[in-house]
Design an enzyme around this catalytic site. Structure first.
Site, PDB file in Angstrom:
ATOM      1  N   GLY A  70      11.047  19.635  20.727  1.00 26.61           N
ATOM      2  CA  GLY A  70      10.846  19.000  22.029  1.00 26.61           C
ATOM      3  C   GLY A  70       9.812  17.899  21.974  1.00 26.61           C
ATOM      4  N   ASN A 105       9.999  14.728  22.156  1.00 30.17           N
ATOM      5  CA  ASN A 105      10.330  13.434  22.752  1.00 30.17           C
ATOM      6  C   ASN A 105       9.711  13.206  24.123  1.00 30.17           C
ATOM      7  OD1 ASN A 105      12.348  15.512  23.547  1.00 30.17           O
ATOM      8  ND2 ASN A 105      13.111  13.883  24.864  1.00 30.17           N
ATOM      9  N   GLY A 141       6.643  14.840  27.350  1.00 33.41           N
ATOM     10  CA  GLY A 141       5.624  15.781  27.771  1.00 33.41           C
ATOM     11  C   GLY A 141       4.595  16.087  26.705  1.00 33.41           C
ATOM     12  N   GLY A 179       4.936  17.737  23.986  1.00 32.22           N
ATOM     13  CA  GLY A 179       5.446  17.551  22.632  1.00 32.22           C
ATOM     14  C   GLY A 179       5.287  16.131  22.145  1.00 32.22           C
ATOM     15  N   TYR A 236      10.743  33.225  33.328  1.00 28.86           N
ATOM     16  CA  TYR A 236       9.848  32.344  32.578  1.00 28.86           C
ATOM     17  C   TYR A 236       8.669  33.132  32.028  1.00 28.86           C
ATOM     18  CZ  TYR A 236       6.583  28.559  31.520  1.00 28.86           C
ATOM     19  OH  TYR A 236       5.695  27.719  30.895  1.00 28.86           O
TER      20      TYR A 236
END
Length: 290
Positions: free
Chosen positions: A21, A23, A25, A27, A163
């Site tokens: 991930g 790409n 936020g 990450g 979650y």
């Protein structure tokens, strides 16, 4: 002594890092900062077009490869095509989304946030040289891992509780992985981190207009820290001299210096960690590979 920040990162020259991930936020910030200090960084992303756009804005050696954590065939292909890597950062995730299932029939949050990373990590273990950092959340405290109904087939689905379960699973996975690494005589480290509450693209995907609006205005607008602050916790875990099974986060939950964070009593339950590992191995068909 001033608080640790990404400017204090040591050189990663000659080292390789995979960021799932990577790409957007947290990450993207994590990948950018590691590339800045010389790491060869791989963005393991579902959307390679978005990955290439993100990589173009980063310094240094950044490559993009396809990885869909919600599809175990994609996870296996990615692992098979990976050579030696020093650090694996299990960053990708989804948060409080409406009920859905992965390609393999898992509830989407446990499937993406935990089971996909469980499979990826175990498949890559023989190729790793340093550590695995898994991004959890302070929301693990609302979680309860149901070993009898991990995929919410019997329980009434709750997006937030699902979650919380997945983020608790991240911590239980980390502790059991570290236990197994020690037992196998491996020098690898398993660590976890949580960002506090950072403003990223994770928020606002609840499927509820009211819920999304509240998260974007009150949550992101008033309570959240920056992605740079959130990613700082992951970078600290990825770079500092730490004990295995350390859980890194802001000192005061959402703000403060990076350091060891507290975890719930359920996150410390070794018997649950072992049972979850066995169940995860059964569901994914992936075994501990050291």
């Amino acid at each position: 002594m001033s608080a640790w920040t990404a400017t204090d990162l040591p050189s990663f020259a000659g080292r390789t890092v995979i960021v799932t991930g990577g790409n957007s936020g947290l990450g993207a910030v994590t990948a950018r900062e590691l590339a800045r200090v010389g790491a060869g960084v791989t963005l393991a992303v579902r959307d390679t077009a978005k990955g290439r756009a993100a990589a173009a804005a980063m310094p240094g050696d950044v490559t993009v490869r396809a990885l869909d954590l919600a599809d175990l065939s994609s996870v296996r292909q990615f692992a098979e095509e990976t050579a030696a890597v020093d650090v694996l950062i299990n960053n990708a995730g989804i948060m409080a989304v409406p009920h859905n299932t992965t390609v393999d029939g898992f509830e989407s949050q446990i499937g993406t946030n935990h089971l996909g990373h469980f499979a990826l990590t175990n498949l890559l273990l023989p190729k790793l040289t340093d550590r695995v950092v898994t991004v959890s959340s302070s929301m693990h405290r609302i979680g309860y891992v149901s070993l009898k109904d991990l995929n919410w087939q019997s329980r009434r689905y709750s997006a937030w509780l699902a979650y919380g379960q997945s983020k608790l699973a991240n911590l239980l996975f980390t502790s059991e992985l570290q236990r197994r690494l020690v037992s196998a005589g491996s020098p690898l480290l398993a660590l976890a981190a949580h960002p506090g509450y950072s403003s990223t693209n994770l928020q606002g995907q609840t499927g509820s207009r009211v819920g999304n609006a509240l998260m974007r205005t009150i949550g992101n607008g008033l309570l959240a820290t920056s992605p740079d602050f959130g990613a700082r916790q992951t970078l600290y875990a990825a770079s500092q001299d730490l004990s295995g099974n350390s859980f890194i986060g802001p000192r005061f939950g959402v703000i403060g210096r990076s350091g060891t964070a507290g975890r719930s009593l359920l996150a410390k339950r070794g018997s649950t960690a072992r049972e979850l590992w066995d169940l995860s191995s059964e569901l994914t068909g992936v075994q501990f590979s050291l």
